[in-house]
Write a protein that holds these residues in place. Sequence first.
Motif, short mmCIF file in Angstrom:
data_model
loop_
_atom_site.label_atom_id
_atom_site.label_comp_id
_atom_site.label_asym_id
_atom_site.label_seq_id
_atom_site.Cartn_x
_atom_site.Cartn_y
_atom_site.Cartn_z
N UNK A 13 1.25 -0.92 0.47
CA UNK A 13 -0.16 -0.16 0.14
C UNK A 13 1.12 1.39 -0.18
N UNK A 14 0.31 2.45 -0.64
CA UNK A 14 1.02 3.57 -0.47
C UNK A 14 2.00 4.52 0.58
N UNK A 15 0.70 3.79 2.27
CA UNK A 15 2.10 4.16 3.57
C UNK A 15 2.74 2.54 3.30
N UNK A 16 3.00 1.71 2.75
CA UNK A 16 3.35 0.13 3.11
C UNK A 16 2.79 0.01 4.65
N UNK A 17 1.60 0.20 4.92
CA UNK A 17 1.17 -0.19 6.50
C UNK A 17 -0.44 -0.61 6.36
N UNK A 18 -1.23 0.43 5.44
CA UNK A 18 -2.85 0.14 5.24
C UNK A 18 -2.82 -1.22 5.05
N UNK A 19 -2.30 -1.96 4.01
CA UNK A 19 -3.05 -3.20 3.37
C UNK A 19 -2.92 -4.41 5.17
N UNK A 20 -2.15 -4.01 6.39
CA UNK A 20 -2.75 -4.73 7.51
C UNK A 20 -2.88 -4.40 8.26
N UNK A 21 -3.49 -5.12 9.05
CA UNK A 21 -4.12 -4.86 10.77
C UNK A 21 -3.21 -5.59 11.61
N UNK A 22 -4.08 -4.89 13.13
CA UNK A 22 -3.21 -5.98 14.13
C UNK A 22 -5.16 -6.43 14.84
N UNK A 23 -5.16 -7.43 14.68
CA UNK A 23 -6.00 -7.79 15.30
C UNK A 23 -7.13 -7.29 16.33
N UNK A 24 -8.43 -7.41 16.50
CA UNK A 24 -9.78 -6.86 17.83
C UNK A 24 -9.36 -7.98 18.36
N UNK A 25 -9.15 -8.43 19.49
CA UNK A 25 -9.25 -9.37 20.29
C UNK A 25 -8.62 -10.54 19.87
N UNK A 26 -9.55 -10.98 19.03
CA UNK A 26 -9.39 -12.52 18.81
C UNK A 26 -9.07 -12.40 17.35
N UNK A 27 -9.49 -11.76 16.90
CA UNK A 27 -10.21 -12.24 15.40
C UNK A 27 -9.31 -10.78 14.45
N UNK A 28 -9.45 -11.16 13.49
CA UNK A 28 -9.55 -9.91 12.12
C UNK A 28 -10.96 -9.19 12.06
N UNK A 29 -10.40 -7.48 11.73
CA UNK A 29 -11.04 -6.80 11.24
C UNK A 29 -11.93 -7.24 10.16
N UNK A 30 -13.11 -6.91 9.65
CA UNK A 30 -13.44 -6.90 8.66
C UNK A 30 -13.18 -5.90 7.68
N UNK A 31 -12.42 -5.39 7.51
CA UNK A 31 -11.52 -5.03 6.58
C UNK A 31 -10.44 -5.53 5.97
N UNK A 32 -10.26 -6.29 7.10
CA UNK A 32 -8.45 -6.77 6.81
C UNK A 32 -8.91 -8.11 7.53
N UNK A 33 -10.06 -9.54 6.81
CA UNK A 33 -10.16 -10.79 7.39
C UNK A 33 -9.17 -11.78 7.94
N UNK A 34 -8.07 -12.13 6.79
CA UNK A 34 -7.00 -12.73 6.50
C UNK A 34 -6.21 -12.83 7.55
N UNK A 35 -6.22 -14.28 7.91
CA UNK A 35 -4.93 -14.14 9.12
C UNK A 35 -3.70 -14.83 8.19
N UNK A 36 -2.49 -13.61 9.03
CA UNK A 36 -1.69 -14.63 8.19
C UNK A 36 -0.34 -14.42 9.67
N UNK A 37 1.03 -14.77 8.56
CA UNK A 37 1.60 -15.47 10.06
C UNK A 37 2.25 -13.91 11.18
N UNK A 38 2.55 -14.26 12.07
CA UNK A 38 2.77 -13.03 12.78
C UNK A 38 4.46 -13.28 12.62
N UNK A 39 4.72 -11.92 12.07
CA UNK A 39 6.39 -11.40 11.75
C UNK A 39 6.91 -11.29 12.71
N UNK A 40 7.29 -11.33 13.50
CA UNK A 40 8.53 -11.05 14.71
C UNK A 40 9.82 -10.78 15.42
N UNK A 41 10.70 -10.08 14.86
CA UNK A 41 12.21 -9.89 15.39
C UNK A 41 12.43 -9.16 16.68
#
Length: 332
Positions: A201-229
């Motif tokens: 996405x233009x800001x490299x962030x808007x196409x992903x989102x954090x979970x709300x509680x235990x579920x993904x928001x309706x705007x970002x419904x696909x669960x992806x692996x959590x990348x963690x450094x």
Amino acid sequence: MYWSSALLAIAGLARGVNSATLRFSCAQLVVDRLDPLVNPGMAPSPHLHQIVGGNAFNVTMDYEQNDPASTATCTSCMPTEDFSNYWTAVLFFKARNGTYKRVNTMGNGLGYTASNGGQTVYYLSNGKVTAFRPGFRMIVGNPTFNSETQARQNPGLQYTCLDSPMTRTGYRYDFPTTPCRAGIMVTVRFPTCWDGKNVDSPDHQSHVAYRRGNACPSTHPVAIPEVFYETYWDTRPFNDQSQWPSDGSQPFVWSFGDARGYGNHGDYVFGWKGDALQRAMDANCQSDLFNDQVNCPTLKLQSIADTNKCTLQRRVREDIDAWLTELPGGSM
């Protein structure tokens, strides 16, 4: 040995049955003033970064012209099919006389001390997830943030003052204000929900989102692996407080000029070959922190000694190792 609840969760002991905890070491690939996401085509970029992963890392990384999975010839990460790139800003020490010295990364004290710096990378899941598509990239955090309120928008970007390599308590959103006996650990956690359409996405962030509680928001419904450094910064050579600022403030500063730490951020470009990451997530691969083993039969792994061999020459020719009168790029 004491293990905090946070560390037990990372280890998979507090995660669901259908979960993956893939943890591995990535040695230092290069330290350079390049940023192919925020400043594509710019050499030098405004500030210095430390990068790990595939050696296809370049000034520009348009997927159509530079797919890391097909153009890289080695990776500084343990899974031989992972040619992704992972990078963060670089830490500097600012002495009382106003000069700067670059702080080195070091191998993670939980099993990866032989690594030539770099960072430890995790891919976590808690249930079924969809691996990233070719061309996927994202950024988390914001280098312009200058308050804890702003920093808390990204709750997984934190600091730990290491009393020992095992320390996993005392997380904070700004730099530690006292000397840390075993260095400073910086953690970067990326969002785990995707819009299912856009690999960027233009800001490299808007196409992903954090979970709300235990579920993904309706705007970002696909669960992806959590990348963690996890990045271990070797601040031990700078623990002499007689060299710290005379006003008693802490002496560390990010390469983009942030002396508080609230601008912590990380960048990611996906580069796994074929379906390797999906296989690992579907197999619920578990890395054993207690024995420092990557238990993932579906992946081929290389030794830490081999990860140390994958390096890049710096593109930007400048002195980053001497005591400097200003940060590379003149950020401060």
